[in-house]
Design a protein around this motif. Structure first.
Motif, short mmCIF file in Angstrom:
data_model
loop_
_atom_site.label_atom_id
_atom_site.label_comp_id
_atom_site.label_asym_id
_atom_site.label_seq_id
_atom_site.Cartn_x
_atom_site.Cartn_y
_atom_site.Cartn_z
N ALA A 1 4.49 -9.71 15.25
CA ALA A 1 4.55 -9.16 13.90
C ALA A 1 5.91 -8.53 13.62
CB ALA A 1 3.44 -8.13 13.70
N ALA A 2 6.48 -7.82 14.60
CA ALA A 2 7.78 -7.18 14.43
C ALA A 2 8.89 -8.22 14.29
CB ALA A 2 8.06 -6.25 15.60
N VAL A 3 8.84 -9.26 15.11
CA VAL A 3 9.86 -10.31 15.04
C VAL A 3 9.74 -11.06 13.71
CG1 VAL A 3 10.65 -12.48 16.06
CG2 VAL A 3 10.13 -10.53 17.53
N ALA A 4 8.53 -11.34 13.28
CA ALA A 4 8.33 -12.03 11.99
C ALA A 4 8.86 -11.18 10.84
CB ALA A 4 6.86 -12.36 11.79
N ALA A 5 8.62 -9.88 10.88
CA ALA A 5 9.12 -8.98 9.83
C ALA A 5 10.64 -8.95 9.84
CB ALA A 5 8.55 -7.58 10.02
N ALA A 6 11.24 -8.87 11.02
CA ALA A 6 12.70 -8.87 11.12
C ALA A 6 13.28 -10.19 10.62
CB ALA A 6 13.13 -8.62 12.57
N THR A 7 12.59 -11.30 10.90
CA THR A 7 13.04 -12.61 10.44
C THR A 7 12.99 -12.69 8.92
OG1 THR A 7 12.30 -13.63 12.49
CG2 THR A 7 12.63 -15.10 10.60
N ARG A 8 11.89 -12.21 8.33
CA ARG A 8 11.77 -12.20 6.87
C ARG A 8 12.89 -11.38 6.24
NH1 ARG A 8 7.03 -10.35 7.77
NH2 ARG A 8 5.62 -11.97 8.43
N GLU A 9 13.15 -10.22 6.82
CA GLU A 9 14.22 -9.34 6.31
C GLU A 9 15.58 -10.02 6.43
OE1 GLU A 9 16.24 -5.03 7.30
OE2 GLU A 9 14.18 -5.41 7.96
N LEU A 10 15.83 -10.64 7.57
CA LEU A 10 17.10 -11.33 7.78
C LEU A 10 17.27 -12.47 6.78
CD1 LEU A 10 19.67 -11.96 9.45
CD2 LEU A 10 18.21 -13.39 10.88
N MET B 1 10.75 -24.24 25.88
CA MET B 1 9.92 -23.48 24.96
C MET B 1 10.71 -23.11 23.71
SD MET B 1 7.62 -20.15 25.91
CE MET B 1 7.91 -20.37 27.60
N CYS B 2 11.93 -22.63 23.86
CA CYS B 2 12.73 -22.17 22.73
C CYS B 2 13.21 -23.32 21.85
CB CYS B 2 13.93 -21.38 23.22
SG CYS B 2 13.87 -19.68 22.72
N ARG B 3 13.10 -24.52 22.32
CA ARG B 3 13.54 -25.65 21.52
C ARG B 3 12.72 -25.79 20.25
NH1 ARG B 3 14.04 -29.89 26.45
NH2 ARG B 3 15.67 -28.77 27.53
N ASN B 4 11.57 -25.17 20.19
CA ASN B 4 10.71 -25.26 19.02
C ASN B 4 11.11 -24.32 17.90
OD1 ASN B 4 9.18 -27.22 20.24
ND2 ASN B 4 7.76 -25.77 21.12
N ILE B 5 12.05 -23.43 18.16
CA ILE B 5 12.52 -22.53 17.11
C ILE B 5 13.51 -23.31 16.27
CG2 ILE B 5 13.72 -20.39 16.57
CD1 ILE B 5 12.66 -19.23 19.16
N ARG B 6 13.25 -23.38 15.00
CA ARG B 6 14.08 -24.15 14.07
C ARG B 6 14.89 -23.22 13.18
NH1 ARG B 6 13.38 -27.96 17.15
NH2 ARG B 6 11.56 -29.25 17.03
N VAL B 7 15.99 -23.76 12.66
CA VAL B 7 16.77 -23.04 11.66
C VAL B 7 15.90 -22.87 10.43
CG1 VAL B 7 18.79 -23.13 10.17
CG2 VAL B 7 18.95 -23.93 12.53
N LEU B 8 15.83 -21.66 9.91
CA LEU B 8 14.99 -21.38 8.75
C LEU B 8 15.79 -21.01 7.51
CD1 LEU B 8 12.18 -19.26 10.46
CD2 LEU B 8 12.18 -21.71 9.96
N ASN B 9 17.07 -20.79 7.66
CA ASN B 9 17.90 -20.32 6.56
C ASN B 9 18.42 -21.47 5.71
OD1 ASN B 9 19.39 -18.42 5.04
ND2 ASN B 9 21.23 -18.97 6.17
N ASN B 10 18.51 -21.21 4.41
CA ASN B 10 19.15 -22.09 3.44
C ASN B 10 18.44 -23.43 3.28
OD1 ASN B 10 21.05 -22.61 1.46
ND2 ASN B 10 22.48 -23.54 2.89
N PHE B 11 17.14 -23.39 3.13
CA PHE B 11 16.38 -24.59 2.83
C PHE B 11 15.74 -24.45 1.46
CE2 PHE B 11 16.39 -25.40 7.40
CZ PHE B 11 16.60 -26.76 7.42
#
Length: 91
Positions: free
Chosen positions: A50-59, A1-11
């Motif tokens: 929603a909380a995880v998405a907000a934390a991800t945006r902030e990060l 399941m977690c394999r679908n999480i991709r690197v989102l930084n520096n694109f």
């Protein structure tokens, strides 16, 4: 399941809201152990996403990098090549 999480930084272009949301959903699914919450748990599940998405945006907004932005097409090609090497190709 977690394999679908991709690197989102520096694109370039930066991660989209859809990508951030998808990563948050996958994280909450993994942590909660459920892919589809019951009606009783739906509100808690949605709040966690929603909380995880907000934390991800902030990060992502606060990370600093010295390396040049990565290209999505190049990274996808690298991943495909790694998968072909690992699993072989279909004939």
């Amino acid at each position: 399941m977690c394999r679908n999480i991709r690197v989102l930084n520096n694109f370039e272009p930066p991660a989209t809201e859809d990508e951030i949301e998808a990563a948050a959903i996958q994280y909450v699914r993994k942590v909660s152990g459920m892919t589809r919450p019951s009606q009783a748990n739906q509100a808690a599940f949605d709040a966690a996403v929603a909380a995880v998405a907000a934390a991800t945006r902030e990060l992502l907004g606060s990370l600093v990098t010295q390396s040049p932005p990565r290209d999505r097409k190049i990274e996808a090609a690298k991943a495909k090549a790694r998968a072909a090497e690992r699993y072989g190709t279909r004939d």
